[in-house]
Design a protein around this motif. Structure first.
Motif, PDB file in Angstrom:
ATOM      1  N   UNK A 163      50.186  71.190  87.509  1.00 54.15           N
ATOM      2  CA  UNK A 163      51.146  70.700  88.911  1.00 54.15           C
ATOM      3  C   UNK A 163      51.823  71.451  89.412  1.00 54.15           C
ATOM      4  N   UNK A 164      52.244  72.439  88.093  1.00 54.89           N
ATOM      5  CA  UNK A 164      53.328  73.368  88.958  1.00 54.89           C
ATOM      6  C   UNK A 164      54.394  73.056  88.705  1.00 54.89           C
ATOM      7  N   UNK A 165      54.857  72.420  87.536  1.00 51.55           N
ATOM      8  CA  UNK A 165      56.433  72.101  88.133  1.00 51.55           C
ATOM      9  C   UNK A 165      57.732  72.027  87.635  1.00 51.55           C
ATOM     10  N   UNK A 166      58.533  72.430  87.570  1.00 53.18           N
ATOM     11  CA  UNK A 166      59.423  73.302  86.683  1.00 53.18           C
ATOM     12  C   UNK A 166      59.565  72.831  85.246  1.00 53.18           C
ATOM     13  N   UNK A 194      60.160  84.435  94.114  1.00 54.40           N
ATOM     14  CA  UNK A 194      60.249  83.380  93.484  1.00 54.40           C
ATOM     15  C   UNK A 194      59.830  81.996  94.344  1.00 54.40           C
ATOM     16  N   UNK A 195      58.498  81.878  93.738  1.00 58.72           N
ATOM     17  CA  UNK A 195      57.987  80.591  93.997  1.00 58.72           C
ATOM     18  C   UNK A 195      59.066  79.398  93.612  1.00 58.72           C
ATOM     19  N   UNK A 196      59.679  78.111  94.123  1.00 60.26           N
ATOM     20  CA  UNK A 196      60.043  76.395  94.092  1.00 60.26           C
ATOM     21  C   UNK A 196      59.522  76.113  93.456  1.00 60.26           C
TER      22      UNK A 196
END
Length: 71
Positions: free
Chosen positions: A20-23, A2-4
């Protein structure tokens, strides 16, 4: 593997977090429910740094119809 994803520390806009592909913990079902109820006023009682601005930013994106952010 999985991507972090990074934590969005200091970022308070839904659009920036999603792009921004943040959590992000998806709570958009609650936005939908809030929008569908017939209430006139809502009081957002939350302590400091508990996501009030992010919630309003998410609602703004929802009402502007930015469907690509909710996939």
């Amino acid at each position: 593997m999985a991507e972090e994803k990074r934590y969005p520390i200091g970022i308070q806009t839904f659009e920036k977090i999603r792009e921004g592909n943040f959590l992000y913990v998806d709570k958009t079902e609650y936005i939908y429910r809030l929008a569908q109820t017939g209430g006139t006023y809502y009081f957002l009682s939350r302590p400091r740094r508990f996501g009030k601005s992010l919630l309003l930013s998410t609602m703004k994106s929802y009402f502007e119809g930015k469907k690509e952010l909710f996939k």
